[in-house]
Write an enzyme that holds these catalytic residues in place. Structure first.
Site, PDB file in Angstrom:
ATOM      1  N   SER A 120      37.344  21.596  46.916  1.00 30.04           N
ATOM      2  CA  SER A 120      35.954  21.497  47.325  1.00 30.04           C
ATOM      3  C   SER A 120      35.054  22.377  46.463  1.00 30.04           C
ATOM      4  CB  SER A 120      35.841  21.936  48.785  1.00 30.04           C
ATOM      5  OG  SER A 120      34.508  21.839  49.215  1.00 30.04           O
ATOM      6  N   LYS A 157      32.578  18.305  48.596  1.00 32.14           N
ATOM      7  CA  LYS A 157      31.700  19.481  48.607  1.00 32.14           C
ATOM      8  C   LYS A 157      31.489  19.981  50.037  1.00 32.14           C
ATOM      9  CE  LYS A 157      28.490  22.298  46.954  1.00 32.14           C
ATOM     10  NZ  LYS A 157      29.109  23.627  46.978  1.00 32.14           N
ATOM     11  N   ASN A 216      36.313  25.443  56.249  1.00 33.69           N
ATOM     12  CA  ASN A 216      36.161  26.601  55.381  1.00 33.69           C
ATOM     13  C   ASN A 216      35.640  27.789  56.190  1.00 33.69           C
ATOM     14  OD1 ASN A 216      35.481  28.423  53.406  1.00 33.69           O
ATOM     15  ND2 ASN A 216      33.894  27.162  52.469  1.00 33.69           N
ATOM     16  N   CYS A 234      33.987  31.253  52.996  1.00 38.93           N
ATOM     17  CA  CYS A 234      33.021  31.302  51.900  1.00 38.93           C
ATOM     18  C   CYS A 234      32.474  32.719  51.774  1.00 38.93           C
ATOM     19  CB  CYS A 234      31.865  30.334  52.117  1.00 38.93           C
ATOM     20  SG  CYS A 234      30.646  30.457  50.787  1.00 38.93           S
ATOM     21  N   LYS A 270      40.792  26.659  56.093  1.00 35.83           N
ATOM     22  CA  LYS A 270      40.796  27.224  54.740  1.00 35.83           C
ATOM     23  C   LYS A 270      40.501  28.717  54.817  1.00 35.83           C
ATOM     24  CE  LYS A 270      38.944  26.699  50.076  1.00 35.83           C
ATOM     25  NZ  LYS A 270      38.206  25.823  49.152  1.00 35.83           N
ATOM     26  N   ILE A 311      44.054  29.702  48.513  1.00 34.16           N
ATOM     27  CA  ILE A 311      43.076  30.703  48.870  1.00 34.16           C
ATOM     28  C   ILE A 311      41.665  30.266  48.453  1.00 34.16           C
ATOM     29  CG2 ILE A 311      44.649  32.672  48.689  1.00 34.16           C
ATOM     30  CD1 ILE A 311      43.604  33.199  45.868  1.00 34.16           C
TER      31      ILE A 311
END
Lengths: 305, 242
Positions: free
Chosen positions: A21, A45, A128, A131, A166, A192
């Site tokens: 992504s 994305k 995710n 971030c 994630k 990772i």
């Protein structure tokens, strides 16, 4: 003839190669360059509930064997992704796609995942919680087992498709966080994400990135990825998608031996737009070199004997 | 966009820190002035995006300023060296939108793509009027190349050591119908303020991939966010939010 296929939560992938992504957009830039249907799947994305421009520029800086990025989850928002991006993607990619989702609250994650879960094209959700480039939410959910579990539970409660959490490498005990996600119902772990880093401009004496810090990716982080995939494979019984600096077929084999069922390729796509196709093409020869007939058989191979 | 191997044919300094390199290879993917190429350099992870100043069927010319490790390494390339290049990137200047008399404004390292544009305007039967801005006499390059095209060319220097003293906006002619500009952001802003006509601007931004994948170089416009590398680098004056 070597066997490249792997199975990810019951869904068969022709091969384990998945563009990561944020390095592959929604696919069509790359579809202009080669037939992306050769890929196992790809992770689109990172998508959020509301549209986001992301962080101010500059958002990119060079690093030894890698780069720093502080894009900050730029995306058109889940409604536009469903209305515009997925239909366009359908024309060029005919396999189930991995929906990457980010959020700023537990409710955000659940809201966005619930919508994408209903989309026929979506095969898996990749959530995710790692971030490093947003100032609320994002990584803060991925650095505590409790918060990671809370997001996992909320997403699992509103979705039917396999949910991969994630994770961030910016933690001291990755195994504890992976276990918390598994206990909360996660179907898999992917890791990772990038490592938090920073560069300074010697002329201006200021950070190179407008966001001050950014996430490090590229070959520089590959050994960290191998270590963390290895640790998480030991800690959980659910499948692991490995990523972090993968740029060759040998890297793919190494991450799979460490415990990855599939492998995402990120930064490499940005310097060689054909990176995934090239890695895939090189896999059979690399497998033969190391006496591997079937990729599925080597998953976690480093842990046995 | 095409990925290919390109060969350095010529690499020479134009000033103390600005160099010109001519590469041979498949230039078929270059379709407009203002596009750029992205060069892989040994020992550096990210490619280096450099605008194309001129091209023909077999060669492309780039001009680059030495600002860091990558461009310093490029200055050491000898003829015959083979390079891994992504060619024909970005959305260049649209000549069809330019008026019969169009200002072609370049500032410093922003001058090179304007040379290709001036040639394209001439080929389309239009009249480019060039304004090239530099800090001082020693930094001037490409002035003769513009003049050799027969283009009316004004040069400005901030310190007044050559040409008109001041900025490119101090050299605007009276009669023109459109402008195109490439240069530092303050220059682009000043040009937009000073020129009442429509125009196109080439923006610069730190890039990751250079082909629209990473969202590293986005800018906000009237029509939503655009990627400087793929939707740009050339955008229209009317859409830019300063």
């Amino acid at each position: 003839m070597v066997d490249l296929h792997v199975t990810l939560s019951g869904v068969r992938l022709d091969n384990p190669i998945i563009p990561a992504s944020g390095t592959f957009g929604y696919g069509y830039e790359f579809a202009e360059l080669y037939d992306i249907n050769c890929l196992g799947t790809f992770s689109f994305k990172g998508t959020t509930r509301a549209p986001r421009f992301g962080n101010p520029t500059p958002r990119i800086a060079e690093a030894p064997s890698g780069l720093l990025n502080a894009v900050g989850l730029q995306n058109p928002g889940v409604d536009k992704v469903i209305a515009q991006e997925l239909p366009k993607l359908k024309e060029v990619f005919h396999k189930p796609v991995m929906a990457n989702v980010s959020g700023f609250s537990v409710e955000d994650y659940a809201y966005t995942c619930a919508l994408l879960d209903k989309e026929e094209q979506v095969g898996w959700l990749e959530v995710n919680i790692s971030c490093p480039n947003v100032h609320s939410g994002g990584m803060s959910f991925g650095t505590s087992p409790q918060a990671a579990a809370e997001v996992t539970r909320a997403v699992k409660a509103v979705t039917k498709k396999p949910v991969y959490m994630k994770l961030s490498p910016n933690v001291t005990d990755i195994a504890a966080i992976a276990r918390a996600c598994e206990d909360a119902g996660a179907d898999g772990i992917s890791l990772i994400n990038t490592l938090l880093g920073m560069r300074l401009d010697l002329r201006s004496r200021r950070p190179l990135l407008a966001n001050t810090t950014g996430g490090l990716s590229g070959p520089a982080v590959f050994p960290v990825a191998v270590r963390m995939v290895y640790q998480v494979y030991e800690a959980v019984d659910i499948p692991v998608i490995g990523m972090g600096g993968v740029s060759t077929a040998e890297d793919v084999l190494e991450l799979m031996l460490a415990g990855a069922t599939a492998v995402e390729v990120g930064a490499a796509n940005l310097v060689n737009p054909f990176a995934c196709r090239d890695i895939l093409a090189a896999l059979p020869e690399a497998m033969e070199k190391y006496g591997i007939n079937s990729l599925s058989e080597i998953i976690g191979g480093a842990h046995h004997g | 966009m095409k990925q290919g191997r390109y060969t350095v044919e010529e690499n020479r300094p134009l000033t103390a820190d600005v160099w010109e390199m001519r590469l041979s290879g498949d230039t078929g993917s270059i379709t407009r002035p203002g596009q750029f190429i992205n060069i892989a350099l040994e020992g550096l992870f990210l490619r280096r995006p450099i605008s194309v100043s001129d091209w023909d069927g077999e060669t492309a010319t780039i001009v680059y300023k030495i600002v860091g490790k990558g461009t310093a390494a490029m200055a050491g390339f000898r003829p015959g060296k083979r390079l891994d290049v992504l060619c024909g990137l970005g959305n260049g200047f649209e000549v069809a939108k330019c008026a019969e008399r169009t200002l072609v404004i370049g500032g410093g390292a922003g001058v090179p793509p304007m040379y290709g544009l001036a040639k394209a305007l001439l080929a389309a039967g239009k009249t480019p009027l060039a304004i090239l801005g530099f800090n001082r006499r020693e930094e001037i390059f490409y002035e003769e190349k513009f003049r050799a095209l027969g283009v009316e060319t004004a040069v400005t220097t901030v310190d007044g050591s050559c040409g008109i003293r001041g900025f490119v906006t101090d050299a605007l002619p009276e009669r023109y119908g459109y402008f195109c500009a490439c240069g530092p952001l303050p220059m682009l802003k000043a040009v937009c303020r000073a020129c009442p006509t429509s125009g196109q601007l080439s923006l610069e931004e730190r890039m990751g991939c250079g082909f629209g994948a990473c969202m590293g170089c986005s800018c906000e416009t009237k029509y939503g966010s655009k990627r400087v590398c793929k939707d740009g680098p050339v955008l229209e004056k009317e859409e830019i939010l300063w």
